[in-house]
Design an enzyme around this catalytic site. Structure first.
Site, short mmCIF file in Angstrom:
data_model
loop_
_atom_site.label_atom_id
_atom_site.label_comp_id
_atom_site.label_asym_id
_atom_site.label_seq_id
_atom_site.Cartn_x
_atom_site.Cartn_y
_atom_site.Cartn_z
N CYS A 33 0.82 -1.22 0.00
CA CYS A 33 0.00 0.00 0.00
C CYS A 33 0.85 1.26 0.00
CB CYS A 33 -0.94 0.01 1.20
SG CYS A 33 -2.22 -1.26 1.08
N CYS A 36 13.89 8.94 -8.52
CA CYS A 36 12.52 8.43 -8.36
C CYS A 36 12.11 8.73 -6.92
CB CYS A 36 12.44 6.94 -8.70
SG CYS A 36 13.42 5.91 -7.61
#
Ligand SMILES: [Zn+2]
Lengths: 444, 113
Positions: A239, A402
């Site tokens: 998640c 990133c």
């Protein structure tokens, strides 16, 4: 001393310091917490949980809406009152499950979770609150249960549910709820339930989807009957990377509480085993799938089990029992640059090309000025764009960033394979940039 | 006079509804639903089975990273296959004979919570 061993020594020192920082940060938030939290209760209630022969008058009044249902009635309510349920994980699934079990009158609820409450949990973990940030999730859940229903005998285990405690804790309960968030713990919970002969109510949620199954019950399968081999770690999304809509685990956790009620009142035993699929933005939203029964050749619940005690689930699954970020180390140090060094490089105005490989939704949240956006998913096709953009800055080096510094390393490796040797990744990504360079840069 | 036996006509292709979910759709151009046509028999004139469908999908729909879909001649661990809303284990798994208008779902198991 060689440069190589120097680098190794510094890396080890760095790792030790990072661990120390983490410990101090945790301690700091723990010390801050009591100022806003109510005093901590004793983790174990003072009186022992005892079963009763009949409901008393306050219980009859309190649970009257359920007593009026022929499917529950006095016998059903008494079954709840005399039952004990262990909820493994007080997160997005565990939150509503624990609350509803307590509200409906389950006599004893165990909550096991080693995590602490963070503000970024509250979007889905509705049993906790801002005032309990920094507190152990197990204790926070217990406080919420106590506020909701002080008759509920709730035990908080501020522990990691691992093979050292699993059997002794779960043995104290009639039903186990798997509300965990990672692969190794799901196999551990399953094997624990099979070895102890306990029904297991299992659910999972990610993004907009959820899945729910009751395992090891009434001739139905166990988790291993369905999934004998764990998925390759690189195929598992958690998640914290994939995101999750707050209400999705809420729906699945609520359904888990329902399945517990059905088991305790005996109606579940008559149902064929099913897998319930939920997909918030699809039509139909719910689908019930008929699944296989108990498998004779299952390694743990079959006729000749090879697993007769708990094992090393981290090794079995090749992944850690956490849904936290994974930090890969795919490149030698020489092919990487720290956030601090990259910051210096930007400040001194050295020409370079910065490529941000995050998903568009993440790029929308925040970005460093002047970056070229090439999502990792399209990276292979768009290498020519990167090379063209780099020509525009007269063939200067490429730096790739990133969120956490994993995809950026993959991207550097990919460029290496295609003959581009002067690309580096920025260690730790934008989260590290927030932590070590610019605290005003958003962290998510 | 009896007319000469006609050549065996090619069997009508089978229409199959495919669905990818639980994250599987990311391997398939982020598209969850496909309706495909697949020959009813293999080149060896045997009926088309689920095992043939899986390889057909790999060869015709999958753009990259086949290892995230297939491993050891079946779907990789962690993918559940559903045939017309039933666990494929109850339908013969790889040996299931594809029927016209079947719906086959490939669903990746979720672990978050
Ligand atoms: Zn089993």
């Amino acid at each position: 001393m060689s440069a190589q061993s120097d680098v190794e020594r510094l890396a080890a020192e760095n790792a030790a310091l990072q661990t120390r920082i983490q410990a101090l940060t945790k301690e700091n938030s723990r010390l801050k917490a009591p100022q806003t939290s109510p005093p901590l209760p004793d983790p174990s209630p003072l009186t022992a949980f005892t079963q009763v022969e009949s409901l008393n008058n306050p219980e009859i009044a309190r649970y009257s809406r359920q007593l009026l249902l022929p499917e529950v009635g006095v016998q059903g309510q008494l079954s709840l009152r005399n039952a004990s349920v262990l909820v493994v994980g007080a997160g997005g699934l565990g939150s509503p499950c624990i609350l509803y079990l307590a509200a409906m009158g389950v006599g004893k609820i165990g909550v096991i979770d080693h995590d602490t409450v963070e503000i970024s949990n509250l979007q889905r973990q509705v049993i906790h609150s801002e005032s309990r940030a920094g507190l152990s999730k197990a204790r926070s859940a217990r406080l919420a249960v106590h506020e909701l229903n002080s008759d509920c005998h709730c035990i908080a285990y501020d522990l990691v549910f691992d093979y050292t405690v699993a059997l002794s804790v779960a043995a104290e309960y009639d039903v186990v709820v798997d509300a965990t968030d990672n692969v190794p713990t799901r196999y551990l919970v399953n094997d624990t339930c099979v070895l102890l002969g306990k029904p297991l109510v299992s659910a999972s949620a990610l993004k907009l989807d959820g899945q729910l199954t009751v395992y090891n019950y009434a001739g139905g399968p166990c988790y291993r009957c369905l999934f004998p081999v764990p998925p390759p770690p690189e195929t598992v999304t958690n998640c914290s990377d994939g995101g999750v809509l707050g209400v999705v685990p809420g729906i699945l956790g609520t359904l888990q509480a329902l399945e517990v009620v059905k088991i305790l009142t005996g109606v579940k035993a008559k149902e064929a085993p099913t897998l319930l699929l939920f997909s918030a933005f699809s039509s139909p939203t719910f689908r019930s799938i008929k699944i296989r029964g108990k498998q004779a050749h299952c390694a743990v619940c079959g006729t000749q089990p090879t697993i007769t005690e708990l094992q090393d689930y981290v090794a079995f699954c090749g992944s850690q029992p956490t849904d936290g970020p994974v930090h890969l180390n795919l490149l030698p140090a020489g092919d990487r640059i720290t956030c601090a060094d990259y910051h210096t490089l930007r400040q001194t105005g050295q020409p370079h090309l910065l490529v941000d490989v995050r998903e568009p939704v993440q790029y929308d949240i925040c970005r460093l000025p002047g970056s070229l956006h090439v999502p990792w998913r399209d990276f292979a096709q768009r290498v020519p764009d990167i090379l063209a953009a780099r020509e525009a800055v007269s063939h200067q080096p490429i730096y790739i960033i990133c969120r956490l510094g994993n995809d950026s390393q993959e991207a550097v490796l990919h460029l290496r394979e295609r003959g581009v040797v002067d690309a580096k990744d920025i260690v730790g990504g934008l989260l590290e940039w927030h932590q070590s360079v610019d605290p005003t840069f958003p962290a998510y | 006079m009896a007319s000469p036996a006609p050549a065996t006509p090619a069997p009508t292709p089978l229409k199959v509804n495919l669905e990818f979910s639980g994250g599987m759709e990311l391997l398939f151009n982020n598209t969850k639903n496909y309706t495909i046509e697949i020959p009813a028999t293999t080149s060896e004139h045997t009926p088309t089975l689920l095992r043939h469908l899986i390889f057909w999908i790999r060869d015709n729909l999958l753009k990259e990273k086949p290892e995230l879909f297939i491993s050891a001649d079946t779907v990789r661990p962690g993918i559940l296959v559903l045939i017309n809303d039933t666990d494929w284990e109850l339908e013969g798994e790889l040996e299931y004979q594809i029927q016209n208008n079947d719906t086959v779902v490939f669903i990746s198991t979720l672990h978050g919570g």
